[in-house]
Design a protein around this motif. Structure first.
Motif, mmCIF file in Angstrom:
data_model
loop_
_atom_site.group_PDB
_atom_site.id
_atom_site.type_symbol
_atom_site.label_atom_id
_atom_site.label_comp_id
_atom_site.label_asym_id
_atom_site.label_seq_id
_atom_site.Cartn_x
_atom_site.Cartn_y
_atom_site.Cartn_z
ATOM 1 N N GLU A 21 11.701 4.170 -12.560
ATOM 2 C CA GLU A 21 11.540 4.149 -11.110
ATOM 3 C C GLU A 21 10.083 3.863 -10.735
ATOM 4 N N THR A 22 9.159 4.516 -11.417
ATOM 5 C CA THR A 22 7.748 4.317 -11.120
ATOM 6 C C THR A 22 7.314 2.890 -11.445
ATOM 7 N N THR A 78 0.828 -1.208 0.000
ATOM 8 C CA THR A 78 0.000 0.000 0.000
ATOM 9 C C THR A 78 0.858 1.253 0.000
ATOM 10 N N VAL A 79 1.903 1.262 0.817
ATOM 11 C CA VAL A 79 2.807 2.412 0.848
ATOM 12 C C VAL A 79 3.468 2.600 -0.520
ATOM 13 N N LEU A 80 3.892 1.510 -1.144
ATOM 14 C CA LEU A 80 4.520 1.609 -2.468
ATOM 15 C C LEU A 80 3.533 2.124 -3.517
ATOM 16 N N LEU A 81 2.273 1.694 -3.438
ATOM 17 C CA LEU A 81 1.282 2.209 -4.389
ATOM 18 C C LEU A 81 1.033 3.699 -4.184
ATOM 19 N N PHE A 82 1.014 4.135 -2.935
ATOM 20 C CA PHE A 82 0.883 5.578 -2.693
ATOM 21 C C PHE A 82 2.073 6.341 -3.249
ATOM 22 N N MET A 83 3.261 5.744 -3.163
ATOM 23 C CA MET A 83 4.433 6.397 -3.743
ATOM 24 C C MET A 83 4.325 6.458 -5.263
ATOM 25 N N VAL A 84 3.742 5.438 -5.878
ATOM 26 C CA VAL A 84 3.521 5.458 -7.328
ATOM 27 C C VAL A 84 2.549 6.572 -7.686
ATOM 28 N N LEU A 85 1.483 6.703 -6.903
ATOM 29 C CA LEU A 85 0.514 7.761 -7.181
ATOM 30 C C LEU A 85 1.136 9.142 -7.064
ATOM 31 N N THR A 86 2.017 9.340 -6.095
ATOM 32 C CA THR A 86 2.651 10.650 -5.990
ATOM 33 C C THR A 86 3.653 10.870 -7.117
ATOM 34 N N ASP A 87 4.240 9.782 -7.645
ATOM 35 C CA ASP A 87 5.137 9.931 -8.798
ATOM 36 C C ASP A 87 4.354 10.265 -10.063
ATOM 37 N N VAL A 88 3.201 9.632 -10.232
ATOM 38 C CA VAL A 88 2.408 9.848 -11.451
ATOM 39 C C VAL A 88 1.809 11.242 -11.458
ATOM 40 N N PHE A 89 1.200 11.632 -10.348
ATOM 41 C CA PHE A 89 0.582 12.951 -10.253
ATOM 42 C C PHE A 89 1.516 13.878 -9.487
#
Length: 140
Positions: free
Chosen positions: A116-117, A25-36
């Motif tokens: 990275e994403t 979950t933490v990694l997915l949130f990091m992906v979301l912050t990378d995308v947006f």
């Protein structure tokens, strides 16, 4: 093995499943912050997620240390060994499925992802599928 040792190993592997779900979950949130990403908030959110992950990891290690007499990653109970093996296999198949899906439909994705994403996506997929598999197999 005594019944108490088996119960401790079951508790340890359940905590391990929740740990991997939290990590995914933490990694997915990091992906979301990378995308947006907007340059002002991205570093703040990524630092916050890293601190959240470290907090989860410390909590998991403390709980596992106090609940398991012999704190190792190898399980002695055959049922728990099989559960761990199945969870690793599920994580592998899920991650390979995501890699193949990205390879097949990669040109149709409109958002440009960095390497990275995408590595975070693959790690999150493996973590979430491993944790979900452990929790699903250990339900009572």
């Amino acid at each position: 093995m005594t019944n108490l040792e088996v119960k401790n190993e079951e508790l340890h592997i359940t905590l391990s499943g929740w740990f991997w779900l939290a990590l995914g979950t933490v990694l997915l949130f990091m992906v979301l912050t990378d995308v947006f990403s907007d340059s002002e908030n991205q570093q703040f959110f990524n630092t916050g997620f890293v601190v959240l992950f470290v907090g989860i990891a410390v909590f998991y290690k403390i709980k596992a240390f106090f609940n398991s007499k012999k704190y190792t990653d190898g399980y002695q109970d055959e049922f728990i060994k099989q559960m761990n093996h199945n969870a690793c296999r599920h994580a592998f198949y899920c991650t390979v499925g995501v890699i193949v899906a990205v390879w097949v439909i990669g040109d149709a994705i409109a958002i440009p992802f960095t390497h990275e994403t995408m590595s975070l996506v693959y790690l999150a997929t493996a973590s979430l599928s491993y944790g979900a598999s452990i929790i699903w197999q250990n339900r009572d």
